[in-house]
Design a protein around this motif. Structure first.
Motif, short mmCIF file in Angstrom:
data_model
loop_
_atom_site.label_atom_id
_atom_site.label_comp_id
_atom_site.label_asym_id
_atom_site.label_seq_id
_atom_site.Cartn_x
_atom_site.Cartn_y
_atom_site.Cartn_z
N PHE A 40 37.97 36.62 38.99
CA PHE A 40 38.95 37.70 38.94
C PHE A 40 40.09 37.22 38.08
O PHE A 40 40.58 36.11 38.27
N TYR A 41 40.46 38.03 37.09
CA TYR A 41 41.58 37.68 36.21
C TYR A 41 42.34 38.98 35.99
O TYR A 41 41.84 39.89 35.35
N HIS A 42 43.51 39.08 36.59
CA HIS A 42 44.24 40.34 36.56
C HIS A 42 45.67 40.11 36.08
O HIS A 42 46.38 39.27 36.60
N VAL A 43 46.05 40.89 35.07
CA VAL A 43 47.40 40.80 34.52
C VAL A 43 48.20 42.00 35.01
O VAL A 43 47.72 43.14 34.95
N GLY A 44 49.41 41.74 35.52
CA GLY A 44 50.27 42.80 36.01
C GLY A 44 50.03 43.04 37.49
O GLY A 44 49.16 42.42 38.11
N TYR A 45 50.82 43.94 38.05
CA TYR A 45 50.62 44.33 39.45
C TYR A 45 51.16 45.74 39.66
O TYR A 45 52.25 46.07 39.21
N LYS A 46 50.36 46.54 40.32
CA LYS A 46 50.83 47.81 40.86
C LYS A 46 50.23 47.94 42.25
O LYS A 46 49.15 47.38 42.52
N PRO A 47 50.94 48.60 43.17
CA PRO A 47 50.44 48.72 44.54
C PRO A 47 48.99 49.20 44.56
O PRO A 47 48.62 50.13 43.85
N GLY A 48 48.18 48.50 45.33
CA GLY A 48 46.76 48.82 45.43
C GLY A 48 45.89 47.82 44.70
O GLY A 48 44.70 47.69 45.00
N ASP A 49 46.45 47.08 43.73
CA ASP A 49 45.67 46.08 42.99
C ASP A 49 45.06 45.04 43.92
O ASP A 49 44.00 44.49 43.65
N GLU A 50 45.75 44.79 45.05
CA GLU A 50 45.27 43.75 45.98
C GLU A 50 43.93 44.14 46.62
O GLU A 50 43.20 43.27 47.08
N LYS A 51 43.58 45.42 46.62
CA LYS A 51 42.30 45.84 47.23
C LYS A 51 41.12 45.23 46.48
O LYS A 51 40.16 44.77 47.09
N GLN A 52 41.21 45.23 45.15
CA GLN A 52 40.14 44.63 44.34
C GLN A 52 40.08 43.12 44.57
O GLN A 52 39.00 42.55 44.75
N LEU A 53 41.24 42.47 44.60
CA LEU A 53 41.30 41.04 44.87
C LEU A 53 40.68 40.73 46.23
O LEU A 53 39.86 39.82 46.36
N ARG A 54 41.04 41.52 47.23
CA ARG A 54 40.54 41.31 48.59
C ARG A 54 39.02 41.43 48.65
O ARG A 54 38.35 40.64 49.30
N SER A 55 38.45 42.40 47.94
CA SER A 55 36.99 42.56 47.98
C SER A 55 36.29 41.38 47.29
O SER A 55 35.23 40.93 47.73
N ILE A 56 36.91 40.84 46.24
CA ILE A 56 36.33 39.66 45.57
C ILE A 56 36.47 38.43 46.47
O ILE A 56 35.57 37.60 46.53
N VAL A 57 37.59 38.33 47.20
CA VAL A 57 37.77 37.25 48.17
C VAL A 57 36.65 37.29 49.21
O VAL A 57 36.00 36.28 49.50
N LEU A 58 36.40 38.48 49.76
CA LEU A 58 35.35 38.63 50.79
C LEU A 58 33.99 38.19 50.26
O LEU A 58 33.23 37.52 50.96
N GLN A 59 33.68 38.56 49.02
CA GLN A 59 32.42 38.15 48.41
C GLN A 59 32.38 36.63 48.19
O GLN A 59 31.38 35.98 48.50
N ALA A 60 33.46 36.10 47.65
CA ALA A 60 33.50 34.67 47.28
C ALA A 60 33.43 33.75 48.50
O ALA A 60 32.82 32.68 48.43
N ILE A 61 34.02 34.15 49.64
CA ILE A 61 33.99 33.25 50.80
C ILE A 61 32.58 33.18 51.40
O ILE A 61 32.23 32.18 52.02
N LYS A 62 31.75 34.19 51.16
CA LYS A 62 30.36 34.15 51.63
C LYS A 62 29.56 33.07 50.90
O LYS A 62 28.55 32.61 51.40
N GLU A 63 30.04 32.69 49.71
CA GLU A 63 29.28 31.76 48.87
C GLU A 63 29.75 30.31 49.02
O GLU A 63 29.20 29.43 48.35
N ILE A 64 30.76 30.06 49.83
CA ILE A 64 31.24 28.68 50.02
C ILE A 64 30.14 27.88 50.71
O ILE A 64 29.56 28.34 51.68
N ARG A 65 29.89 26.70 50.15
CA ARG A 65 28.88 25.82 50.78
C ARG A 65 29.36 25.37 52.14
O ARG A 65 30.47 24.89 52.28
N LYS A 66 28.52 25.54 53.12
CA LYS A 66 28.90 25.14 54.49
C LYS A 66 28.64 23.65 54.69
O LYS A 66 27.77 23.07 54.17
#
Length: 133
Positions: free
Chosen positions: A107-133
């Motif tokens: 994820f590489y995002h320039v700028g911020y407007k309210p609601g942008d965090e939703k996309q970041l949050r969904s990528i976070v959810l996907q990425a934490i599933k891939e962490i090696r246990k």
């Protein structure tokens, strides 16, 4: 002078880097959303790091942070020489990026407007599933 050793984090952590300045209104507006993501996911392998690009010194940035309504509770690195910003081509503020546990920028995002965090949050959810246990 703080260093971030990404090699040590590889395979273990999802890293969110947020490049910001105390003079950047949208950076300050974004901060509470990053704090929410930090609070929700820090115990699931997500490391949020603020990278401050102000060049006039740590004390002024620290004083500004102490006066903020919502306190930043994740690490903040002062990148006075813009070495970290340059290595990630973060020239416009805020720039927020997510590096997954394999070391890939997802994820590489320039700028911020309210609601942008939703996309970041969904990528976070996907990425934490891939962490090696």
């Amino acid at each position: 002078n703080q260093r971030i050793d990404f090699a040590q984090l590889k395979g273990k952590k999802v890293v969110i880097l947020d490049f910001w300045s105390i003079y950047c209104a949208s950076c300050i507006e974004e901060m509470p959303r990053l704090i929410e993501i930090h609070n929700e996911f820090s115990n699931k392998g997500v490391l949020v790091i603020g990278v401050n690009l102000d060049s006039f010194g740590t004390h002024r940035v620290a004083r500004f942070m102490q006066g903020m309504d919502t306190k930043i509770n994740f690490p903040v690195v002062i990148d006075k020489t813009r070495q970290i910003a340059t290595s990630f081509s973060a020239m416009v503020l805020p720039t927020t990026l997510l590096i997954d546990a394999s070391g890939k920028i997802r994820f590489y995002h320039v700028g911020y407007k309210p609601g942008d965090e939703k996309q970041l949050r969904s990528i976070v959810l996907q990425a934490i599933k891939e962490i090696r246990k």
